[in-house]
Design a protein around this motif. Structure first.
Motif, PDB file in Angstrom:
ATOM      1  N   PHE H  60      67.836  75.543 -61.197  1.00 22.85           N
ATOM      2  CA  PHE H  60      67.982  74.289 -61.942  1.00 22.85           C
ATOM      3  C   PHE H  60      67.808  73.113 -60.983  1.00 22.85           C
ATOM      4  N   PRO H  61      66.563  72.717 -60.721  1.00 23.20           N
ATOM      5  CA  PRO H  61      66.333  71.716 -59.672  1.00 23.20           C
ATOM      6  C   PRO H  61      66.988  70.367 -59.945  1.00 23.20           C
ATOM      7  N   ASP H  62      67.274  70.032 -61.199  1.00 18.69           N
ATOM      8  CA  ASP H  62      67.898  68.737 -61.484  1.00 18.69           C
ATOM      9  C   ASP H  62      69.427  68.792 -61.436  1.00 18.69           C
ATOM     10  N   ALA H  63      69.955  69.982 -61.303  1.00 24.58           N
ATOM     11  CA  ALA H  63      71.416  70.119 -61.377  1.00 24.58           C
ATOM     12  C   ALA H  63      72.096  69.548 -60.144  1.00 24.58           C
ATOM     13  N   LEU H  64      73.332  69.108 -60.328  1.00 24.03           N
ATOM     14  CA  LEU H  64      74.144  68.583 -59.230  1.00 24.03           C
ATOM     15  C   LEU H  64      75.360  69.480 -59.081  1.00 24.03           C
ATOM     16  N   TYR H  65      75.750  69.755 -57.828  1.00 21.17           N
ATOM     17  CA  TYR H  65      76.915  70.615 -57.598  1.00 21.17           C
ATOM     18  C   TYR H  65      77.914  69.882 -56.724  1.00 21.17           C
ATOM     19  N   ASP H  66      79.158  69.804 -57.173  1.00 21.82           N
ATOM     20  CA  ASP H  66      80.213  69.142 -56.409  1.00 21.82           C
ATOM     21  C   ASP H  66      81.071  70.222 -55.751  1.00 21.82           C
ATOM     22  N   ARG H  67      80.930  70.347 -54.421  1.00 20.18           N
ATOM     23  CA  ARG H  67      81.603  71.444 -53.706  1.00 20.18           C
ATOM     24  C   ARG H  67      83.118  71.329 -53.764  1.00 20.18           C
ATOM     25  N   GLN H  68      83.637  70.106 -53.782  1.00 17.88           N
ATOM     26  CA  GLN H  68      85.091  69.960 -53.786  1.00 17.88           C
ATOM     27  C   GLN H  68      85.650  70.392 -55.156  1.00 17.88           C
ATOM     28  N   ALA H  69      84.997  69.941 -56.210  1.00 17.37           N
ATOM     29  CA  ALA H  69      85.461  70.257 -57.565  1.00 17.37           C
ATOM     30  C   ALA H  69      84.982  71.628 -58.030  1.00 17.37           C
ATOM     31  N   ARG H  70      84.058  72.204 -57.297  1.00 18.20           N
ATOM     32  CA  ARG H  70      83.414  73.460 -57.696  1.00 18.20           C
ATOM     33  C   ARG H  70      82.824  73.344 -59.111  1.00 18.20           C
ATOM     34  N   CYS H  71      82.172  72.226 -59.396  1.00 16.46           N
ATOM     35  CA  CYS H  71      81.578  71.987 -60.709  1.00 16.46           C
ATOM     36  C   CYS H  71      80.076  71.730 -60.579  1.00 16.46           C
ATOM     37  N   LEU H  72      79.342  72.203 -61.567  1.00 18.96           N
ATOM     38  CA  LEU H  72      77.906  71.944 -61.644  1.00 18.96           C
ATOM     39  C   LEU H  72      77.616  71.130 -62.904  1.00 18.96           C
ATOM     40  N   LEU H  73      76.702  70.162 -62.747  1.00 22.12           N
ATOM     41  CA  LEU H  73      76.216  69.397 -63.903  1.00 22.12           C
ATOM     42  C   LEU H  73      74.719  69.631 -64.008  1.00 22.12           C
ATOM     43  N   LEU H  74      74.241  69.970 -65.189  1.00 22.05           N
ATOM     44  CA  LEU H  74      72.828  70.298 -65.339  1.00 22.05           C
ATOM     45  C   LEU H  74      71.947  69.069 -65.122  1.00 22.05           C
ATOM     46  N   ARG H  75      72.461  67.931 -65.566  1.00 17.08           N
ATOM     47  CA  ARG H  75      71.722  66.678 -65.400  1.00 17.08           C
ATOM     48  C   ARG H  75      72.702  65.622 -64.868  1.00 17.08           C
ATOM     49  N   PRO H  76      72.188  64.502 -64.303  1.00 16.68           N
ATOM     50  CA  PRO H  76      73.110  63.468 -63.798  1.00 16.68           C
ATOM     51  C   PRO H  76      74.006  62.931 -64.913  1.00 16.68           C
ATOM     52  N   LEU H  77      75.151  62.424 -64.527  1.00 16.32           N
ATOM     53  CA  LEU H  77      76.091  61.831 -65.480  1.00 16.32           C
ATOM     54  C   LEU H  77      75.498  60.574 -66.097  1.00 16.32           C
TER      55      LEU H  77
END
Ligand SMILES: Nc1ncnc2c1ncn2[C@@H]1O[C@H](COP(=O)(O)O)[C@@H](O)[C@H]1O
Ligand SMILES: Nc1ncnc2c1ncn2[C@@H]1O[C@H](COP(=O)(O)O)[C@@H](O)[C@H]1O
Ligand SMILES: Nc1ncnc2c1ncn2[C@@H]1O[C@H](COP(=O)(O)O)[C@@H](O)[C@H]1O
Ligand SMILES: Nc1ncnc2c1ncn2[C@@H]1O[C@H](COP(=O)(O)O)[C@@H](O)[C@H]1O
Ligand SMILES: [Mg+2]
Ligand SMILES: [Mg+2]
Ligand SMILES: [Mg+2]
Ligand SMILES: [Mg+2]
Ligand SMILES: [Mg+2]
Ligand SMILES: [Mg+2]
Ligand SMILES: [Mg+2]
Ligand SMILES: [Mg+2]
Lengths: 224, 224, 224, 224, 224, 224, 224, 224
Positions: H60-77
């Motif tokens: 998912f090249p557009d996805a964002l991953y937040d290492r601290q929260a351990r959360c992935l978002l498929l697209r920007p907020l």
């Protein structure tokens, strides 16, 4: 001498040989599998973790290993020999490993199995739509982590015996399965029996004992 | 309006009306009994403690109250209508109250019941002598307090489904039934389903669901 | 100065030097072993995990390390010097590590040991066949995980003192040994003393104290 | 039929008949006492609370009831028949009820008993002064509530087997005996076996099994 | 903005800056250390595990890291500035890591510290021999795992305030420090205050608060 | 012989005689009070419940009984003899019983006491207004049920040692004091020592040990 | 001086005066009620058990006492002043006492309340039929004992905030409300907030805070 | 077939699609993300640990991953679409991971978020200074480990609904979050709802449900 195999148990309790691998050394597991395999029996090994499986598998070229269920079968599964369906349901996708252990155990014991996965109560319409599938089963195994509410909802919908398996899927105040275990033991639906946390094997064993009893009655065509 | 009676449940789950009295006010219990009794149904009320029973009973001259089981029946028990025996075993004499709740529930649901009391594992020959009685049952309910080992021993001897009921009989590190509950959930015998501590009602309900399923198969003379 | 060795304890409590290695730094363990080994005593080190053992062993070329029991012996075991057998039983193969710690401790303390492994209660006939072996022991150590029912069954069969060791073998509602611990503490058989979960060392120490007392009486030929 | 008396147990396990009364109905207790008393045996009934005792006692004019220990004896205690002293120690005055149950049980089983009460570790000199009395015992029973430290201190002073009985004396984070139970199971002194919270009976039973074994060796004058 | 440093706290509570590193990201720890270090203050960082320390240390060439205590000091410890000794005792060698955290904290807060290690109650003479050393302290910190009995024994011997630190040293029914925690909270010796399991830092902080109060009184030469 | 009074303890630990009455029989309490009272000492009896007090009191016409604290004093309290104030704070009105036990104990041990009741953190301005009163104390005892947050807030405001007493005031997930106990043990404020749930006596004993140490320093006018 | 009334709290947190009576002496309750009542405010007293109520009531002739909810109101309830409905649901009839505490609290705080009782998940059609009533509420309070599954099922059906109140209705492995508490905390439905076991008051307080916030927005007709 | 996506849930409960990744196999997560992503919806994946994220992210090249929260978002907020602020507070820096999961969830659900980190109660002035920021929020989420006292203090200061999230930040008697969980459930401040330990997602979901309700009222400009 470290393992005393119980050749009478099959006769006595109607169950095939199953090895519980947790805490056993690889060489012990290999010896027991060899010993039992010699007698042309199929053997199921449960709780065989992946590193141990990698030591054990090369000694048994015909064996199959299911990484999700962490189960090994010495020979391929035969066709079901016992009529009477067992339905295995899960609340979430993360409960699949336990459901798969139950499925392999039930199939190993000769049963037909239906499955219905990811029908948690937070989307209850997904569950209610499946009443027909439930009606076709002789026994229903409900596998659920989180709060384990699925067991109560299913127990209130059906007249069949329900076997509830709490899973360790969850975190925090889940306490590795304590939350759904307590939930299931306190189910407001009656007719629910509970097995240990993550014990897919035990659920399938109990389901098997029930279905075999039903089949025996079916064969005799009369109970008294 | 305080109680929403579930007239479909009987049809849906195959079970008769049972009232759980703990925490209910006497006047509520009386109203529910009246309402249900009007329909010519027998009704079972469980967990009805003695002081509350003494308020409730005068309103129902035909009702029977069992002080040991803390259960009330609106009308006398009918003869068993479902073939297939349920065997209820206890480890000790002190487990009788729970066993009696199970017995009344099973009889109320139309079943034949055999009993085998005080056969704890500390005198295991008393248990082994009774193998024949066990063989006659379709399902076995094991009621045990202390360490609850009876469930494992019985589960290892028989092929029938075993329903284990931990009781609160014990003290100290028994923690009001936690010891036999954990013991039964961890039973090394497979084919054991567990219900809540002291839940004779639940054990009998599950046994009933199993036996009815067996009977249905027996009637049809075929399973598929 | 980090370790205050207790040279009187042997005299006072009749026990040889045993080092508990968990939580100790390798260099501390080496120093203590050196210091104690100088006095021509054999030394037993328990709870020495494999990585630490690999640091410690090269310093003691005569030492033996048992990977299953996680125990080190500074010198080979001598022949038993105390008459009176200790029987060590296990419920399952997975309890062997704890049984082996007990065995090494008992042999280290000078005792003869018999063993009977994998005789869990789910196949009770395997146990009853071994009554004669039990009768030959002065004290019986029962090592069991799962629900720990073996302790009650053995305790009900024999007149000797029984020492029960719950093990952490199990999962889910086993809570790392809590289930058999509570089970053993609530045993319906009397004459059972319990030690900590997985404490093979403690069980053997208590067995040793009992057997030495018996031997002392045997030597005197009279008790008063 | 509610109670299956185990007439072989005496032979098998070397123990006399003891009735555990908790949870039993008064009429059941009376019937069992009658049945057993007929055979000219003395009988011990433990955990017989005062209100139940007041119903039971009038039926047995020779019986003795100890209100502190909550124990009934059908006939007076005979003189000790087994040489070899059992020492019963308590940490505080409030542990006396449990100690008294142990004392009556030990005396009932034919043993000589010494006692040493109120020697808690907060005043350790009271304890150290009594080393000689400890030395005279074959087995020592340590009864302690609060933090249960007495078991560790005694276990570190003596070479005899020590049986530790945690009591429910305490409050708050004592959790009805959990604190001394855990404390005793984790004792840094080896050679300590633990019984259930408040289980004076079990401690004396184990002590009896040990002393009888010692006596048997003493009689034979040789162990091999 | 992720950390709100409390520059008033030193004034308000008389305590220097200490960073609790568990759960903090390395870059956060570095920023805080930088910020605080700028003000010419020494800083103590506790619960800094070895992998994180290896990231943090290269940024602070003068810093010292104690691997056993898992503590970092930004600058070397100064000479004690507060008269009045704090004595730190441990029951076993495995409790040293916690004792070392207490020692560094106390020294960081300006105190003189005496130590007495490995004086567990299983060899009580090792403890009694050291009464004089105890008498020289203003406050005594007792660090103990296993059953934690040392706190009660010391509390019964001395008139100084005793601060008890349960440690996670143990296994099985130790439950990671629960056993000595409950033991210390239920100590039969009065005058004992308890801190969290393995909380060497907290014990030293409380000891420091007490000693500073004593010193203040000593300086004024009068209390009112 | 049932109670071994510890006449050295006063000297050794600097504390007067206090009887812990829970679990003691009335006649035992009377005997101990008589024995101790003979020596012209005042005596404090704690945990003396009202029914037992009603049996004990008539034997000691000068004694005083505080129903809220459940404490008896053999003679009236003397004027404080030790300078240095102890401040006792409570979070709620329902914590008064425990605070009163602490107050009587502290006064019995010769201390001056200030009190600040019902200053829970839900109305934090009530607390902050009282900073001056806190500043006047040498030691602060914080008595709190519910979530026990008061200990952390006070500990963060003052530099004196804080002794936290969790109380059993609460319900549900309070688990009879477990909630504030855990809360206080995990306080983010350092310099807080915790005693057992509802242990007002223990808190005052520790406070007394601290204040006596302070007073001793104040008398000497110098610490080294 | 025993109670520090917080006259600012109403302003600060928008809540009226409520007295928590558990653990308070009757005379304290009377004084507080008097003091508050003087200011022409209505006052709610919760957790006022029946014996205490019988002492308190005669002093307040206008007060009303609800025996089921164990609540006292100093004056009759006024008409609702805050628009926006709160729906209170219960799983069983036995949960009514807690629901009633919530209802009185919500009404006391000025809210309109709808109720839907006895809609447990074992008869899920009873629940689904009531979707419309749920849709009319701004906030839903779910009161449930047993396994507490109702919270998950409701949370999955609605978009409103759900406040879950576990109750102590149950037995055995229910552990006085622990089972539904854990169940609700682990709910697979999101948007569920949990309050303490049996805390009807807290649930209504939170519901009130939410509804007041909604009303405030409604009044302003705009949020930014 | 392993995952039954609930396309009605968004409509029914007003919430977007969130995937709970714990216990799911990477390939399952990828398939679900693909399936949901196809519909042009943004998707949030929580509890996605770093190793699994490293398998999932390349798909998912557009996805964002937040290492601290351990959360992935498929697209920007996207920009916030719902007026009404949610304030997220933490007690310490170590609670940031949980706060960040809440923040991402709230932003994903369309809300504006304010943050206030590291304002623990040990330095209460840091908290009181921020009253204005609190006043601007519609709902306040309090994230706190250690003893969790922050929830009570904030709850007592504000009139908004407070959602408390206990975190597993702590050690020893913290029991992985049990301490602040119990603390928050027993909060003396009313108007506090609790979610599971470390459940930032759940807190934000409940906050979202509340704010959407408020917004809806704000839009309509009237509630009835
Ligand atoms: N002793 C019992 N233990 C657990 N559940 C019970 C018991 N007795 C009855 N029940 C269940 O409670 C239901 C009735 O609950 P209620 O409508 O509250 O009276 C019955 O249909 C049973 O499923
Ligand atoms: N595996 C074990 N479990 C419990 N206690 C042990 C064990 N091994 C040794 N010990 C005890 O620990 C003491 C030695 O402790 P240490 O001086 O710390 O090495 C021995 O004398 C034994 O009493
Ligand atoms: N309320 C109390 N809680 C805990 N310990 C107490 C209490 N009251 C007295 N004690 C302790 O118990 C000792 C007396 O115990 P005893 O000799 O059994 O009466 C005293 O010296 C105190 O150390
Ligand atoms: N971190 C979390 N903690 C608890 N529940 C969550 C979390 N993340 C998502 N969920 C819930 O889990 C549901 C998705 O579960 P699943 O279908 O198994 O992915 C979501 O709709 C949420 O209700
Ligand atoms: Mg059903
Ligand atoms: Mg079986
Ligand atoms: Mg025996
Ligand atoms: Mg010893
Ligand atoms: Mg002292
Ligand atoms: Mg402070
Ligand atoms: Mg929802
Ligand atoms: Mg508020």
């Amino acid at each position: 001498d470290f393992a005393r195999l119980d050749h009478h148990r099959g006769l006595r309790t109607g169950q095939s040989e199953v090895i519980f691998c947790q805490g056993k050394q690889p060489e012990h597991i290999i010896k027991i599998l060899r010993h039992l395999g010699d007698k042309e029996l199929n053997v199921l090994a449960t709780r065989l973790d992946i590193p141990t499986a990698e030591i054990v598998l090369p000694h048994f070229p015909d064996a199959l290993y299911d990484r999700q269920a962490r189960c090994l079968l010495l020979r391929p599964l035969a066709e079901p020999t016992v009529p009477g369906k067992i339905l295995i349901m899960t609340a979430g996708t993360a409960d699949l490993a336990v459901a798969q252990e139950a499925l392999l155990t039930a199939r190993f014991m000769g049963h037909e199995v239906d499955t219905l996965f990811d029908v948690g109560v937070a989307g209850i319409h997904r569950l209610l739509e499946q009443k027909e599938l439930m009606d076709r089963a002789e026994v229903i195994i409900v596998v659920a982590g989180m709060e384990g509410a699925l067991a109560s909802v299913v127990g209130g919908l059906v007249e069949q015996p329900v076997i509830a398996v709490p899973t360790s899927v969850g975190y925090g105040a889940h306490f590795q399965g304590l939350a759904p275990l307590l939930s299931m033991l306190n189910s407001c639906a009656s007719g629910v029996g509970v097995v240990n946390i993550d014990n897919g094997f035990g659920a399938a064993s109990l389901a098997s004992a029930i279905v075999r009893r039903i089949m025996r009655a079916g064969k005799k065509g009369d109970l008294t």
